[in-house]
Structure formats: C-alpha cells, structure tokens
Enzyme design. Structure first.
Site, mmCIF file in Angstrom:
data_model
loop_
_atom_site.group_PDB
_atom_site.id
_atom_site.type_symbol
_atom_site.label_atom_id
_atom_site.label_comp_id
_atom_site.label_asym_id
_atom_site.label_seq_id
_atom_site.Cartn_x
_atom_site.Cartn_y
_atom_site.Cartn_z
ATOM 1 N N ASP A 1 -43.224 -16.967 -9.169
ATOM 2 C CA ASP A 1 -41.941 -16.720 -9.863
ATOM 3 C C ASP A 1 -40.942 -17.804 -9.474
ATOM 4 O O ASP A 1 -40.089 -17.595 -8.622
ATOM 5 C CB ASP A 1 -41.453 -15.323 -9.440
ATOM 6 N N ARG B 1 -37.811 -4.716 -3.250
ATOM 7 C CA ARG B 1 -37.233 -3.973 -2.133
ATOM 8 C C ARG B 1 -37.614 -2.496 -2.045
ATOM 9 O O ARG B 1 -37.743 -1.986 -0.929
ATOM 10 C CB ARG B 1 -35.715 -4.181 -2.146
ATOM 11 N N THR C 1 -32.874 -9.264 -15.123
ATOM 12 C CA THR C 1 -32.559 -7.828 -15.054
ATOM 13 C C THR C 1 -31.295 -7.555 -14.238
ATOM 14 O O THR C 1 -30.820 -6.420 -14.216
ATOM 15 C CB THR C 1 -33.755 -7.060 -14.451
ATOM 16 N N LYS D 1 -46.519 -11.300 -5.849
ATOM 17 C CA LYS D 1 -45.579 -12.260 -6.428
ATOM 18 C C LYS D 1 -44.915 -13.035 -5.306
ATOM 19 O O LYS D 1 -44.482 -12.444 -4.320
ATOM 20 C CB LYS D 1 -44.511 -11.543 -7.252
ATOM 21 N N LYS E 1 -39.309 -19.722 -11.979
ATOM 22 C CA LYS E 1 -38.301 -19.801 -13.055
ATOM 23 C C LYS E 1 -37.882 -21.239 -13.342
ATOM 24 O O LYS E 1 -36.697 -21.589 -13.247
ATOM 25 C CB LYS E 1 -37.074 -18.953 -12.699
ATOM 26 N N ASP F 1 -35.851 -27.169 -16.919
ATOM 27 C CA ASP F 1 -35.474 -28.587 -16.831
ATOM 28 C C ASP F 1 -35.903 -29.235 -18.141
ATOM 29 O O ASP F 1 -36.321 -28.531 -19.069
ATOM 30 C CB ASP F 1 -36.169 -29.220 -15.602
#
Ligand code: C5P
Length: 231
Positions: free
Chosen positions: A62, A209, A118, A35, A64, A67
């Site tokens: 990713d 992470r 999340t 990703k 996101k 608009d």
C-alpha cells in the site's frame, strides 16, 4: 474453513521490523493476506518488504503511488520484482498514469487504484475543491481506473454498491478502515463493520488498529474471522 478465500488482510503499520514479523505470524491463522504501507516501507524499504513476502502470504503493498506516468511505471517495475501480490496507485493520477502502471506490471502484480481515502468525507471533498459527494467522486475514479485497465480499486465500504454497479463483477474491491462493532473509530470517517462491508461486496478487507492495537491481536483477528463465518 470456508471454501471462500479469506478476505482479511492485516495492516502491518509499524516501523518495527521484528514487531511486524511477529504480528504477521500471530494473526497468520486467521487472515488471507498481509498489508505493508508507508510507515513500514519508509523504515525498512525493499529488504523489509522481502522479509514479509517470505512469510508466504499474499502481500498488498500500500504505497499509493502518484506521479507522472514515466516515474510511476518505473516504480511499479521495481516493486513487481519484490514478489508482492498487489500494488496501489492513486486513481486521481489520471488515465495515462494508470495505463503506464498497468503496462509496467506486465501481469506480475495486480495494480489497483485508490479512489477516495476512507479518512475523507463530503466536507473534505469541498475543502479540496472536488464537486459532489465522496461516493460520487469514488465512482467516477473507479470507472476511470477500470477504463485504464486496472485490476480494481481501494474504496470506502459505503461506496461499494455504487462502484460494483458501475464497474461490474470481477473488478477487485479492497476496503480499508473496517471497524468491528464497539471498536474505536480513530481517524476513519467512512467505514462499516467487517461483516457489513463483506455483505456489501468487498473482496478484501483491510484491518489495521482494531487488530494490531488490540491487547490480543490473534484473538481480535479470530473474532473478525468469526464475524465473517470463516473460522
Ligand atoms: O488502523 P486502520 O484499520 O484505520 O488502518 C487502515 C489501513 O488502511 C491503514 O494502513 C491505511 O493506511 C490504509 N488505507 C486507508 N484508506 C485508504 C487506503 C488505505 O485507511 N483509502
């Protein structure tokens, strides 16, 4: 290896191009895909994305998008040329925006809708003026994403059961923010262990992470794969 596709996608959240390429190679044997998100894309743009795609693994972009429909459609057309497998847009951009994005993709790339981040919980929902719980809002947006023709959604692990019940099988569920037992929670609020999220029905698990900041990312990725019984 199990006959099931490996659901682990590692988030290459770094502005360091060589670091991202080397991390991708290091975790490669234990993951199903990669990703790239806003940090990497802001630093390296389309050229950087092409270099990650060239590694030969499915890439989830990713970004996101959120608009007006015409602008999102134009962005999707451009991004689909990069060879990525999945692009996401915010489901809260509405039906017309999602339909325009899916039309612009013309099947070249899967389009999925972000429901509720999340890192947001029920208290954050109240702060931003949304009624109901994070899961209720996520289900509402997932239904709208499906009705708008999207291929799936990004959602929190606690939302999986309700979204699967509302949207049925075959609707892709991508779950970020998994935390292996004992790892640091950081800014995530609604998460499960990779094994619990997979058991709850996640098709793709995004690991950031807990893998990328581990002293030995390959060992961390391997441990997640072992938890999922795919190595
Ligand atoms: O490091 P960590 O495992 O928390 O990374 C989660 C990744 O998933 C980050 O790249 C973040 O941008 C992304 N993401 C998320 N929540 C969403 C959608 C994407 O955390 N709803």
């Amino acid at each position: 290896m199990s006959p099931q596709p490996n659901p682990i996608y590692v988030a290459l959240d770094t502005a360091d191009l060589d670091g991202a390429l080397s991390l991708a190679r290091t975790v490669g044997p234990y993951v199903g895909g990669l990703k790239v998100g806003l940090e990497f894309v802001s630093a390296h743009g389309p050229q950087g994305i092409r270099q990650i795609v060239a590694l030969g693994r499915p890439v989830f972009l990713d970004v996101k998008l959120h608009d007006i429909p015409n602008t999102v459609a134009g962005a999707v057309r451009a991004l689909a040329d990069l060879g990525v497998a999945i692009v996401n847009i915010h489901a809260s951009g509405g039906r017309a925006m999602m339909q325009a994005a899916q039309e612009a993709a013309r099947g070249r790339v899967k389009i999925i809708g972000v429901t509720i981040l999340t890192a947001l919980d029920d208290a954050d929902m109240r702060d931003i003026g949304m009624t109901g719980s994070a899961t209720e809002q996520a289900v509402r947006l997932a239904r709208l994403a499906k009705a708008s023709g999207l291929d799936g959604v990004v959602c929190g692990a606690p939302d999986l059961g309700a979204i699967r019940a509302a949207c049925g099988p075959g609707f892709l569920t991508v779950v970020p923010g998994s935390r292996p037992a004992g790892s640091a929670v950081q800014d995530q609020k609604r998460f499960m262990t990779p094994g619990a999220a997979r058991a709850a029905g996640a098709d793709i698990l995004i690991l950031g992470r807990p893998v990328t900041a581990a002293p030995d990312p390959a060992a961390a990725a391997k441990a997640v794969a072992a938890e999922l019984e795919i190595v």
